[in-house]
Design an enzyme around this catalytic site. Structure first.
Site, PDB file in Angstrom:
ATOM      1  N   CYS A   1       6.496  -7.174   7.138  1.00 17.20           N
ATOM      2  CA  CYS A   1       7.580  -6.620   7.955  1.00 17.20           C
ATOM      3  C   CYS A   1       7.905  -7.632   9.046  1.00 17.20           C
ATOM      4  CB  CYS A   1       7.113  -5.309   8.589  1.00 17.20           C
ATOM      5  SG  CYS A   1       8.391  -4.473   9.560  1.00 17.20           S
TER       6      CYS A   1
ATOM      7  N   CYS B   1       3.575   8.452   0.339  1.00 18.35           N
ATOM      8  CA  CYS B   1       4.145   7.550   1.341  1.00 18.35           C
ATOM      9  C   CYS B   1       4.213   6.167   0.719  1.00 18.35           C
ATOM     10  CB  CYS B   1       3.222   7.551   2.568  1.00 18.35           C
ATOM     11  SG  CYS B   1       3.651   6.293   3.778  1.00 18.35           S
TER      12      CYS B   1
ATOM     13  N   SER C   1      11.571   6.029  14.819  1.00 18.55           N
ATOM     14  CA  SER C   1      10.373   5.651  15.560  1.00 18.55           C
ATOM     15  C   SER C   1      10.784   5.388  16.998  1.00 18.55           C
ATOM     16  CB  SER C   1       9.757   4.395  14.937  1.00 18.55           C
ATOM     17  OG  SER C   1       9.335   4.699  13.644  1.00 18.55           O
ATOM     18  N   LEU C   2      10.509   6.365  17.846  1.00 18.29           N
ATOM     19  CA  LEU C   2      10.963   6.280  19.237  1.00 18.29           C
ATOM     20  C   LEU C   2       9.888   5.611  20.100  1.00 18.29           C
ATOM     21  CD1 LEU C   2      13.165   7.253  21.283  1.00 18.29           C
ATOM     22  CD2 LEU C   2      11.804   9.330  21.541  1.00 18.29           C
ATOM     23  N   HIS C   3       8.743   6.256  20.174  1.00 20.33           N
ATOM     24  CA  HIS C   3       7.527   5.723  20.800  1.00 20.33           C
ATOM     25  C   HIS C   3       7.562   5.496  22.303  1.00 20.33           C
ATOM     26  CE1 HIS C   3       6.200   5.610  16.774  1.00 20.33           C
ATOM     27  NE2 HIS C   3       6.662   4.428  16.445  1.00 20.33           N
TER      28      HIS C   3
ATOM     29  N   GLU D   1       0.806  -1.214   0.000  1.00 21.59           N
ATOM     30  CA  GLU D   1       0.000   0.000   0.000  1.00 21.59           C
ATOM     31  C   GLU D   1       0.839   1.264   0.000  1.00 21.59           C
ATOM     32  OE1 GLU D   1      -1.959  -1.324   3.837  1.00 21.59           O
ATOM     33  OE2 GLU D   1      -1.849   0.843   4.160  1.00 21.59           O
TER      34      GLU D   1
ATOM     35  N   CYS E   1       1.509  -2.136  15.367  1.00 18.96           N
ATOM     36  CA  CYS E   1       1.540  -1.957  13.909  1.00 18.96           C
ATOM     37  C   CYS E   1       0.899  -3.123  13.174  1.00 18.96           C
ATOM     38  CB  CYS E   1       2.992  -1.778  13.471  1.00 18.96           C
ATOM     39  SG  CYS E   1       3.153  -1.490  11.713  1.00 18.96           S
TER      40      CYS E   1
ATOM     41  N   SER F   1      11.789   6.535   7.502  1.00 24.62           N
ATOM     42  CA  SER F   1      11.463   6.237   8.892  1.00 24.62           C
ATOM     43  C   SER F   1      11.984   4.849   9.247  1.00 24.62           C
ATOM     44  CB  SER F   1       9.936   6.280   9.043  1.00 24.62           C
ATOM     45  OG  SER F   1       9.567   5.949  10.352  1.00 24.62           O
TER      46      SER F   1
ATOM     47  N   CYS G   1       6.622  -4.566  15.766  1.00 30.83           N
ATOM     48  CA  CYS G   1       6.123  -3.529  16.684  1.00 30.83           C
ATOM     49  C   CYS G   1       4.671  -3.862  17.069  1.00 30.83           C
ATOM     50  CB  CYS G   1       6.196  -2.148  16.029  1.00 30.83           C
ATOM     51  SG  CYS G   1       7.887  -1.688  15.605  1.00 30.83           S
TER      52      CYS G   1
ATOM     53  N   CYS H   1      -1.042   2.118   9.070  1.00 30.44           N
ATOM     54  CA  CYS H   1      -0.059   1.422   8.282  1.00 30.44           C
ATOM     55  C   CYS H   1      -0.357  -0.067   8.143  1.00 30.44           C
ATOM     56  CB  CYS H   1       1.225   1.529   9.103  1.00 30.44           C
ATOM     57  SG  CYS H   1       2.596   2.029   8.255  1.00 30.44           S
TER      58      CYS H   1
ATOM     59  N   ASN I   1      -2.977   5.030  15.757  1.00 35.16           N
ATOM     60  CA  ASN I   1      -4.113   4.609  14.943  1.00 35.16           C
ATOM     61  C   ASN I   1      -4.579   3.262  15.462  1.00 35.16           C
ATOM     62  OD1 ASN I   1      -5.107   5.994  12.581  1.00 35.16           O
ATOM     63  ND2 ASN I   1      -2.980   5.997  11.894  1.00 35.16           N
TER      64      ASN I   1
ATOM     65  N   GLY J   1       6.752  -2.088   6.023  1.00 35.30           N
ATOM     66  CA  GLY J   1       8.129  -2.555   5.931  1.00 35.30           C
ATOM     67  C   GLY J   1       9.117  -1.670   6.656  1.00 35.30           C
TER      68      GLY J   1
HETATM   69  N1  SAH Z   1       9.538   0.471   9.751  1.00 36.14           N
HETATM   70  C1  SAH Z   1       9.559   1.914   9.745  1.00 36.14           C
HETATM   71  C2  SAH Z   1       8.414   2.504   8.954  1.00 36.14           C
HETATM   72  C3  SAH Z   1       7.120   2.101   9.549  1.00 36.14           C
HETATM   73  S1  SAH Z   1       5.658   3.012   9.474  1.00 36.14           S
HETATM   74  C4  SAH Z   1       9.551   2.415  11.176  1.00 36.14           C
HETATM   75  O1  SAH Z   1       9.388   1.628  12.090  1.00 36.14           O
HETATM   76  O2  SAH Z   1       9.746   3.612  11.384  1.00 36.14           O
HETATM   77  C5  SAH Z   1       5.911   4.639   9.888  1.00 36.14           C
HETATM   78  C6  SAH Z   1       5.562   5.040  11.303  1.00 36.14           C
HETATM   79  O3  SAH Z   1       4.228   4.678  11.687  1.00 36.14           O
HETATM   80  C7  SAH Z   1       6.476   4.424  12.331  1.00 36.14           C
HETATM   81  O4  SAH Z   1       6.852   5.398  13.256  1.00 36.14           O
HETATM   82  C8  SAH Z   1       5.581   3.406  12.986  1.00 36.14           C
HETATM   83  O5  SAH Z   1       6.056   3.070  14.272  1.00 36.14           O
HETATM   84  C9  SAH Z   1       4.258   4.127  12.982  1.00 36.14           C
HETATM   85  N2  SAH Z   1       3.075   3.282  13.174  1.00 36.14           N
HETATM   86  C10 SAH Z   1       2.870   2.005  12.844  1.00 36.14           C
HETATM   87  N3  SAH Z   1       1.662   1.598  13.224  1.00 36.14           N
HETATM   88  C11 SAH Z   1       1.065   2.651  13.804  1.00 36.14           C
HETATM   89  C12 SAH Z   1      -0.198   2.857  14.408  1.00 36.14           C
HETATM   90  N4  SAH Z   1      -1.090   1.889  14.506  1.00 36.14           N
HETATM   91  N5  SAH Z   1      -0.472   4.083  14.892  1.00 36.14           N
HETATM   92  C13 SAH Z   1       0.433   5.092  14.813  1.00 36.14           C
HETATM   93  N6  SAH Z   1       1.649   4.953  14.254  1.00 36.14           N
HETATM   94  C14 SAH Z   1       1.963   3.740  13.771  1.00 36.14           C
END
Ligand code: SAH
Length: 352
Positions: free
Chosen positions: A119, A112, A221-223, A99, A126, A198, A123, A340, A297, A166
């Site tokens: 992947c 995007c 992607s810190l989170h 996508e 995700c 990212s 995470c 995503c 999300n 991915g």
């Molecule tokens: N593999 C890369 C790109 C992934 S998607 C990465 O980890 O950065 C891009 C961003 O969306 C990343 O920061 C990922 O952590 C975030 N993401 C994935 N699922 C999500 C969700 N359900 N809600 C919010 N952000 C999300």
């Protein structure tokens, strides 16, 4: 078993100009042909060799015999009635789907793209990772997502973010090649400053990318504000400790002069407390960086929820008080929203 000729065709859209020149020379063709063909593929984005009318019929048929110029086929397109955001599900030649999203901003069109089918990073919040990794995308398959969207909307794509399905740094070689081809003067020529990658934080690959000195933006992607919390959300954190990851990002900044963006998905009751904000401040105070807050999300297979709006706002205010450069990501295409990997996942569910 006999190998079919079609199995060994050259993926010509994944060759950079140098490689294409060598390829044509090996066919006994003159080097200038490479520029013509490259321009057909990457500037004019021809769908097949027959469009390349300034090549001889003989050369076109030789190319057809020996090469493929993979073209992605849209299998589903959703358009937001609110802001024109478009989500595309594209089929690859082998039947896998990926996508991509187009967002329209005042500064131009941003696309995007996905870097892998599936992947393997795992995470917890995700959707892309639920079925695991199927395979890496080739440079041509990443570029095609951009080309097909550009052709569909009939407008120039000025910005590209590699934030779809991915982990781009888990497909490092193809990813870097794609960036170089995308920004090449002989192709679409998207400025590297308008390309963002990212990553979940694969430390050795961040160093490798830094040393390549591309001018792209790195988004980490810190989170979570601590190693322990990050480990609960992201399995990659078991492998690389938070201080190591942050050090690699600083190195990226030093080598490229590009300010790093840190992405932080706010999850209700998980990482959205004032104490989390304080810990984040301790990590970033006085640093030249940008923090992007993304209310998570919701994904139906996952238990995570968005915090209430006032919690998000006060989290942001807390960070601003300490002079941290912070934004809340504007939600695009709310009516077609899906995190995503959700479009791909729902397609897979329907076709099981
Ligand atoms: N593999 C890369 C790109 C992934 S998607 C990465 O980890 O950065 C891009 C961003 O969306 C990343 O920061 C990922 O952590 C975030 N993401 C994935 N699922 C999500 C969700 N359900 N809600 C919010 N952000 C999300």
């Amino acid at each position: 078993m006999e190998t079919k000729k079609s199995d060994i065709k050259t993926d010509v859209k994944s060759l950079n100009l140098c490689e294409l020149t060598a390829y044509l020379e090996s066919m006994g063709e003159q080097a200038y042909r490479a520029k013509q063909i490259y321009s057909w593929l990457h500037k004019r984005q021809a769908m097949d060799f027959d469009e390349m009318t300034d090549l001889s019929a003989k050369l076109r048929s030789r190319l057809k015999e020996t090469c493929t110029a993979s073209v992605l086929r849209p299998v589903e397109v959703l358009t937001s009635r609110i802001d024109g955001t478009k989500k595309y599900l594209f089929a690859l030649a082998d039947g896998n789907v990926v996508e991509s999203v187009r967002m329209k901003y005042r500064h131009g069109n941003s696309v995007c793209i996905s870097s892998q089918a599936g992947c393997r990073m795992g995470c917890r919040f995700c959707a892309s990772t639920i079925g695991g990794l199927v395979r890496n995308l080739r440079p041509s398959e990443m570029l095609e997502q951009i080309y097909r969207i550009g052709a569909d909307i009939g407008e120039r794509i000025s910005h590209v973010v590699v934030m779809g399905c991915g982990e781009p740094l888990d497909n490092y070689e193809h990813f870097v090649k794609m960036v170089e081809m995308l920004s090449d003067a002989h192709g679409l020529q998207v400025s590297q400053r308008n390309i963002t990658v990212s990553t979940c934080g694969i430390v050795p690959q961040i160093y490798r990318l830094a040393e390549r000195r591309l001018q792209i933006t790195l988004a980490l992607s810190l989170h979570a504000p601590s190693q322990q919390k990050r480990q609960e959300l992201m399995p990659i954190a078991d492998k690389y400790q938070l201080p190591e990851v942050l050090k690699a990002c600083e190195y990226y900044f030093e080598q490229t002069g590009r300010r790093v963006t840190y992405e932080y998905s706010l999850i209700q009751g998980v990482n959205d407390t004032p104490e989390d904000a304080r810990q984040l401040c301790r990590l970033f105070r006085g640093k030249n960086c940008h923090l992007n807050l993304i209310p998570v999300n919701p994904v139906k297979e996952r238990p995570f929820m968005q915090p209430k709006t006032d919690v998000v706002t006060s989290f942001k205010n807390n960070l601003e008080k300490y002079g941290i450069n912070v934004t809340i990501r504007r939600e695009m295409g709310r009516d077609i929203n899906g995190a995503c990997g959700q479009l791909r996942k729902s397609f897979a569910d329907k076709h099981e």
